[in-house]
Structure formats: C-alpha cells, structure tokens
Design a protein around this motif. Structure first.
Motif, PDB file in Angstrom:
ATOM      1  N   LEU A  96      32.780  23.448  42.509  1.00  0.00           N
ATOM      2  CA  LEU A  96      34.021  24.238  42.445  1.00  0.00           C
ATOM      3  C   LEU A  96      34.052  25.290  43.545  1.00  0.00           C
ATOM      4  O   LEU A  96      33.053  25.969  43.792  1.00  0.00           O
ATOM      5  N   ALA A  97      35.209  25.431  44.195  1.00  0.00           N
ATOM      6  CA  ALA A  97      35.440  26.531  45.126  1.00  0.00           C
ATOM      7  C   ALA A  97      36.534  27.426  44.567  1.00  0.00           C
ATOM      8  O   ALA A  97      37.620  26.943  44.229  1.00  0.00           O
ATOM      9  N   LEU A  98      36.245  28.701  44.452  1.00  0.00           N
ATOM     10  CA  LEU A  98      37.243  29.705  44.090  1.00  0.00           C
ATOM     11  C   LEU A  98      37.729  30.345  45.383  1.00  0.00           C
ATOM     12  O   LEU A  98      36.934  30.917  46.144  1.00  0.00           O
ATOM     13  N   VAL A  99      39.028  30.240  45.653  1.00  0.00           N
ATOM     14  CA  VAL A  99      39.612  30.726  46.901  1.00  0.00           C
ATOM     15  C   VAL A  99      40.586  31.847  46.531  1.00  0.00           C
ATOM     16  O   VAL A  99      41.665  31.583  45.990  1.00  0.00           O
ATOM     17  N   VAL A 100      40.206  33.084  46.812  1.00  0.00           N
ATOM     18  CA  VAL A 100      40.913  34.254  46.278  1.00  0.00           C
ATOM     19  C   VAL A 100      41.605  35.025  47.398  1.00  0.00           C
ATOM     20  O   VAL A 100      40.980  35.383  48.404  1.00  0.00           O
ATOM     21  N   ASP A 101      42.871  35.300  47.217  1.00  0.00           N
ATOM     22  CA  ASP A 101      43.678  36.111  48.128  1.00  0.00           C
ATOM     23  C   ASP A 101      43.294  37.583  47.940  1.00  0.00           C
ATOM     24  O   ASP A 101      43.335  38.116  46.836  1.00  0.00           O
ATOM     25  N   ARG A 102      42.903  38.250  49.047  1.00  0.00           N
ATOM     26  CA  ARG A 102      42.640  39.692  49.002  1.00  0.00           C
ATOM     27  C   ARG A 102      43.472  40.412  50.075  1.00  0.00           C
ATOM     28  O   ARG A 102      43.051  41.418  50.648  1.00  0.00           O
ATOM     29  N   SER A 103      44.667  39.859  50.355  1.00  0.00           N
ATOM     30  CA  SER A 103      45.563  40.513  51.304  1.00  0.00           C
ATOM     31  C   SER A 103      46.075  41.821  50.721  1.00  0.00           C
ATOM     32  O   SER A 103      45.920  42.105  49.529  1.00  0.00           O
ATOM     33  N   GLY A 104      46.718  42.615  51.562  1.00  0.00           N
ATOM     34  CA  GLY A 104      47.160  43.938  51.130  1.00  0.00           C
ATOM     35  C   GLY A 104      48.096  43.921  49.942  1.00  0.00           C
ATOM     36  O   GLY A 104      48.081  44.834  49.104  1.00  0.00           O
ATOM     37  N   SER A 105      48.906  42.868  49.820  1.00  0.00           N
ATOM     38  CA  SER A 105      49.863  42.793  48.712  1.00  0.00           C
ATOM     39  C   SER A 105      49.185  42.585  47.358  1.00  0.00           C
ATOM     40  O   SER A 105      49.817  42.738  46.316  1.00  0.00           O
ATOM     41  N   MET A 106      47.891  42.222  47.377  1.00  0.00           N
ATOM     42  CA  MET A 106      47.142  42.057  46.128  1.00  0.00           C
ATOM     43  C   MET A 106      46.585  43.386  45.628  1.00  0.00           C
ATOM     44  O   MET A 106      45.979  43.441  44.541  1.00  0.00           O
ATOM     45  N   HIS A 107      46.787  44.457  46.366  1.00  0.00           N
ATOM     46  CA  HIS A 107      46.198  45.749  46.015  1.00  0.00           C
ATOM     47  C   HIS A 107      46.646  46.207  44.622  1.00  0.00           C
ATOM     48  O   HIS A 107      47.790  46.009  44.218  1.00  0.00           O
ATOM     49  N   GLY A 108      45.707  46.779  43.889  1.00  0.00           N
ATOM     50  CA  GLY A 108      46.039  47.326  42.576  1.00  0.00           C
ATOM     51  C   GLY A 108      45.769  46.350  41.452  1.00  0.00           C
ATOM     52  O   GLY A 108      44.718  45.699  41.406  1.00  0.00           O
ATOM     53  N   ALA A 109      46.732  46.240  40.542  1.00  0.00           N
ATOM     54  CA  ALA A 109      46.521  45.461  39.317  1.00  0.00           C
ATOM     55  C   ALA A 109      46.240  43.991  39.601  1.00  0.00           C
ATOM     56  O   ALA A 109      45.392  43.375  38.941  1.00  0.00           O
ATOM     57  N   LYS A 110      46.928  43.419  40.598  1.00  0.00           N
ATOM     58  CA  LYS A 110      46.717  41.983  40.871  1.00  0.00           C
ATOM     59  C   LYS A 110      45.289  41.709  41.335  1.00  0.00           C
ATOM     60  O   LYS A 110      44.668  40.729  40.914  1.00  0.00           O
ATOM     61  N   MET A 111      44.748  42.584  42.192  1.00  0.00           N
ATOM     62  CA  MET A 111      43.370  42.396  42.647  1.00  0.00           C
ATOM     63  C   MET A 111      42.395  42.597  41.501  1.00  0.00           C
ATOM     64  O   MET A 111      41.407  41.858  41.366  1.00  0.00           O
ATOM     65  N   ASP A 112      42.659  43.583  40.651  1.00  0.00           N
ATOM     66  CA  ASP A 112      41.800  43.812  39.481  1.00  0.00           C
ATOM     67  C   ASP A 112      41.768  42.579  38.587  1.00  0.00           C
ATOM     68  O   ASP A 112      40.707  42.164  38.106  1.00  0.00           O
ATOM     69  N   GLU A 113      42.943  41.994  38.360  1.00  0.00           N
ATOM     70  CA  GLU A 113      43.018  40.818  37.490  1.00  0.00           C
ATOM     71  C   GLU A 113      42.376  39.597  38.147  1.00  0.00           C
ATOM     72  O   GLU A 113      41.753  38.771  37.466  1.00  0.00           O
ATOM     73  N   ALA A 114      42.529  39.471  39.452  1.00  0.00           N
ATOM     74  CA  ALA A 114      41.895  38.348  40.148  1.00  0.00           C
ATOM     75  C   ALA A 114      40.383  38.439  40.045  1.00  0.00           C
ATOM     76  O   ALA A 114      39.698  37.429  39.794  1.00  0.00           O
ATOM     77  N   ARG A 115      39.837  39.620  40.232  1.00  0.00           N
ATOM     78  CA  ARG A 115      38.389  39.793  40.076  1.00  0.00           C
ATOM     79  C   ARG A 115      37.956  39.483  38.651  1.00  0.00           C
ATOM     80  O   ARG A 115      36.952  38.798  38.415  1.00  0.00           O
ATOM     81  N   ALA A 116      38.713  39.999  37.675  1.00  0.00           N
ATOM     82  CA  ALA A 116      38.355  39.776  36.268  1.00  0.00           C
ATOM     83  C   ALA A 116      38.410  38.290  35.913  1.00  0.00           C
ATOM     84  O   ALA A 116      37.538  37.778  35.197  1.00  0.00           O
ATOM     85  N   ALA A 117      39.429  37.580  36.422  1.00  0.00           N
ATOM     86  CA  ALA A 117      39.567  36.152  36.116  1.00  0.00           C
ATOM     87  C   ALA A 117      38.436  35.351  36.761  1.00  0.00           C
ATOM     88  O   ALA A 117      37.870  34.432  36.148  1.00  0.00           O
ATOM     89  N   ALA A 118      38.089  35.681  38.021  1.00  0.00           N
ATOM     90  CA  ALA A 118      36.995  34.977  38.689  1.00  0.00           C
ATOM     91  C   ALA A 118      35.669  35.234  37.970  1.00  0.00           C
ATOM     92  O   ALA A 118      34.844  34.326  37.812  1.00  0.00           O
ATOM     93  N   ARG A 119      35.452  36.472  37.526  1.00  0.00           N
ATOM     94  CA  ARG A 119      34.239  36.782  36.757  1.00  0.00           C
ATOM     95  C   ARG A 119      34.222  35.965  35.465  1.00  0.00           C
ATOM     96  O   ARG A 119      33.179  35.440  35.056  1.00  0.00           O
ATOM     97  N   TRP A 120      35.360  35.863  34.816  1.00  0.00           N
ATOM     98  CA  TRP A 120      35.459  35.126  33.553  1.00  0.00           C
ATOM     99  C   TRP A 120      35.008  33.686  33.747  1.00  0.00           C
ATOM    100  O   TRP A 120      34.289  33.127  32.925  1.00  0.00           O
ATOM    101  N   VAL A 121      35.430  33.082  34.870  1.00  0.00           N
ATOM    102  CA  VAL A 121      35.041  31.701  35.156  1.00  0.00           C
ATOM    103  C   VAL A 121      33.532  31.602  35.359  1.00  0.00           C
ATOM    104  O   VAL A 121      32.848  30.772  34.740  1.00  0.00           O
ATOM    105  N   VAL A 122      32.994  32.444  36.235  1.00  0.00           N
ATOM    106  CA  VAL A 122      31.574  32.359  36.589  1.00  0.00           C
ATOM    107  C   VAL A 122      30.691  32.585  35.365  1.00  0.00           C
ATOM    108  O   VAL A 122      29.664  31.920  35.189  1.00  0.00           O
TER     109      VAL A 122
END
Length: 472
Positions: A96-122
């Motif tokens: 599996l490859a997790l490919v995560v957007d960390r562009s500026g528009s992800m700043h704030g809640a979206k980045m927090d949720e992306a990190r939390a979701a990726a952690r949940w998977v791992v």
C-alpha cells in the motif's frame, strides 16, 4: 427480482473453518435482505460462479430484436463478488502507498484530519503488510519507502505522518509517479497492490495535463495496481480524481470536509480486504455485423470483432456492472443470432483464472410487442441508471456555464422518461431514480450562483453519484 440482488455467503461452520455453509440472500425492492434456501432462477440471465466466489451474469435487454436492426440491443455483463466472510488474518497482505496532499490549502483542520486518518490506517495494519508514505506540496517527498509494518516500521511511519506540515503548491502528478514507482518496485502478485491518493486542490506543478496523469493511472491498473482517490473539500479537480480511480480500477470518494477522512479510509481498507477478483478483464467475441456503439462507465478496446473491457477489481458483496449498446445487422423473422460470447480473466486467491461466459442469443421478429414482453427488467434498470448519470453530468455542465434553465430542462425531460419507464416496467428502482432526478431539479432551482460553496458541494456530490450509477 433482479438477479444482481442475489448474493451468497460462505460461512465457516463452528466445527472448523474448512466446513463451509452456503447461504443465499435476496434483496427485495424495499432494500431489505431475506435469506432463502436456494438461489432463485432468473429468466433471461446466464450465470457462472467460480471457486473464488466471483459470479458472472450475462443478459440482453430482450430475447427478441426487430428485423430492421435499427434499435440498439443492450447487453449487460455483471461481475459480482460473493459475500465471503474473511477475517483480518485471512486477507491477502497489502502493498500500500499512502499519498497525502500537504499543500498550503490543507493547512489547519484538513491537515490534522489527514494525519489522523493516515495514523488510523497504519495502526490497524498487520505486520506482513508493506506501506509506502508519499507526500506532496511544491515538492514530492517519499517520506518512507516500502516498509513492513512490524514494530520498527510502524514507528517510522507514524513519526513521518506526524511530521507532515501544510505549505506550498500541488505537485499531484509527480506524487502519483513517485508512489507508482515505489509500489511497482515492491509489487507482489499475491498481495493487494494499491494506492490511496488524497487531494484538496488542482495540480499546479509538474505534470498538470489530465492526459499525462491518467496515463500513469492506466499503466498502474494494467500492471495490477489500483488507485483509490479521495477529494477533500470544494476546490479539488473532481473529474481528474474520478478518472484516476476509474482507469485504474480503484474507488473514488468525495470527502465533504476533513472530519470524514478516517471513516473513508476505514471503508477503503474494508473493501480491499474483501477483494474477490483482481485485474479482471471481460473479453467478448462479436459475430460479423455486430458492432459496439458504446460501453457505459468503463474503458474498452475493440480490435476487429473482439472487445475487451477492463473491469479491474471486484470486492465481496459488490457488483461491477458493464452495460454495452450493440448495433445489430438486419435479419429475417425467426432467425437466431448469438450476439456475444466470451470470457472473464482475473487474478483470484489461487492465481490467474480464465472463465468462459455463457453465450447470449436473440431472435429476430417484426412484432414490437414480443420485444417488449421479453424485456429483462434488471438490464432496463441499469440502462435507466446510466441515463440518470448522463442527465446529472449534463445538468452540472449547463449550470457551470450559467444556463440554469437549460439544466432544468435536461432534468425535467429525464424525470419524465424515468416515470414513463417506471410505468412500462413496474420497476421500483426506476421510480426511485426518477424521484432523485426530480429532487435534483428542485435543488438546482433553489441553488445560488455557481461560484457559491453550496453549488460546489452539490456539483461534486452529483458527479460522484453519476460515477456510481455508471459502474455499479
């Protein structure tokens, strides 16, 4: 009863996992599932079921066709995954490859949720799974190369996920290429080879042309690597994200805000673990004079009289439904015509399989009543759903161009056609589809300008719905 609403469960006996009981479930028009002793027969459908639990259903829209050959014949090939109970220990390993957007528009809640979701998977993967972490903004970073999720590998992945910070542009195409290289380098025929791509914006750096990015996804699908895409928020390129998933055989999700991301990751892992068939390709041999006018929802290739449709992956409990429109030659009263015969090739638990599909035969007549009388309701329901998908997409296109009245006309016409089809067939499914189109027409009537967030949410949800109507 539609044959596509029949599944069977292979349930392990209490005496041991080697003893299996087959239980048939039938879904009624009310959506409820009912257990029956035997699988019901379905007139007009020919079916085969493999040892892997893949069911292949083939049907034409009618047993009779008109002698002038003017009306196209609808042909449906449905690949259905049996509802097999698979424990976490029994599923194939993941590459599996997790490919995560960390562009500026992800700043704030979206980045927090992306990190939390990726952690949940791992945190939920097995030690024999392999994971690559790729992130992208103005640059592309392979944060963790393919690593087994043992204690040390899991710790590396979690630390890298926690270190993701949002800033910069959107190098989506480059990230897809980098992830593709990592997964194909670690490719394992016995594993589920898969990418999950998250984005909240449009490509701004690297390859930004849709065609170039889709070519990468297409090559991955042909190699046996599926790509699931998750569009977050209102600014991502939904057409591109949907097409990436489509050409590779993955799934597409519209995530309305970051808070849904963990649930979507969970749903995706569940589907992956329940994969019945991988790299599935339907091949049909057409007789002289028969031509494919259209294949709805799936890419296809025609060489001479042979047509190949790449269906890719099939999960337990889901049906991938391929609807073709065939142009037929004229014929004489009573003449029989085998319109298609073929096979499905796929990779199952026991390796590569090649399964013959039942041939589909029709007869010519001058009696339109005979054609209508022998119509297959399930195929007509699928055709109606595809027509709804086209209407949704056309209405969205017109709204984007500022033609609200034109969008209203498209939906009004489609709803009227759906109601007429409901009366002809008595199909509750077609009636529900007409109701949805009527509701969409009311929503568009009340929708603000195309620049508003409300409209952007509506257009993305409707495009996602249209893709489902084409594929399933």
């Amino acid at each position: 009863m539609s044959p596509l609403r029949v599944l069977f469960l292979l349930v392990a006996s209490l005496l041991g996992a080697s003893c299996m009981q087959r239980v048939y479930l039938v879904q009624g028009d009310d959506g409820a599932w009912h257990e029956v002793a035997e699988a019901p027969a379905h007139e007009g459908y020919m079916a085969v079921t493999t040892e892997d639990g893949l069911g292949a259903l083939v049907a034409a829209s009618s047993e009779w066709v008109l002698t002038d050959g003017e009306d196209p014949l609808l042909l449906e090939v449905a690949l259905t995954g049996a509802e097999v109970v698979v424990t976490e220990r029994e599923r194939p390993p993941l590459n599996l490859a997790l490919v995560v957007d960390r562009s500026g528009s992800m700043h704030g809640a979206k980045m927090d949720e992306a990190r939390a979701a990726a952690r949940w998977v791992v945190e939920r993967l097995r030690e024999d799974d392999r994971v690559t972490l790729v992130s992208y903004a103005t640059d592309v970073s392979v944060d963790v190369q393919a690593v087994t999720v043992d204690r040390r590998g899991r710790a590396r992945l979690l630390a890298a996920i926690d270190g993701l910070e949002a800033a910069g542009g959107t190098h989506l195409g480059g990230a897809l290429v980098a992830a593709a290289e990592e997964v194909t380098d670690a490719f394992d025929p016995a594993a589920l080879n898969h990418l999950i791509l998250v984005s909240d914006g449009r490509p701004t750096l690297g390859p930004t042309d849709d065609g170039a990015i889709l070519a990468v996804a297409d090559r991955l699908g042909a190699r046996g690597v599926t790509v699931t895409t998750m569009g977050v928020g209102l600014d991502y390129h939904e057409d591109l994200m949907a097409e990436i998933a489509l050409v590779s055989g993955g799934n597409y999700y519209y995530v309305d805000g970051g808070t849904q991301m963990a649930q979507v990751f969970g749903r995706e892992l569940e589907l992956l673990g329940r994969t019945v068939a991988r790299d599935a390709v339907v091949t049909l041999e057409l007789p002289p004079g028969v031509r494919v006018a259209r294949v709805h929802g799936y890419r296809f290739e025609q060489r001479g009289r042979q047509v190949q449709v790449a269906v890719r992956g099939v999960a337990a409990g889901r049906a991938r439904r391929v609807l073709l429109e065939l142009d037929l030659p004229s014929g004489r009263e009573g003449q029989a015509l085998v319109v298609a015969q073929g096979r499905v090739e796929y990779r199952g638990a026991a390796g590569r399989r090649d399964v013959a599909l039942p041939a589909v035969e029709v007869r010519y007549t001058t009696d339109r009543t005979a054609v209508a009388r022998s119509s297959n309701r399930a195929v007509l329901e699928k055709h109606d759903a595809v027509a709804n998908a086209r209407a949704r997409e056309e209405a969205v296109r017109r709204m984007d161009g500022g033609d609200r009245a034109g969008a209203q006309r498209v939906l009004e016409q489609r709803a009227g056609e759906g109601r007429a089809a409901e009366r002809r067939t008595g199909s509750a499914a077609i009636g529900r589809g007409a109701s949805e189109i009527e509701q969409l027409r009311r929503d568009l009537q009340a929708a603000p300008t195309p620049a508003s967030e409300r409209w952007q949410h509506l257009r993305k949800s409707q495009k996602a719905r249209a893709l489902d109507e084409r594929l399933y």
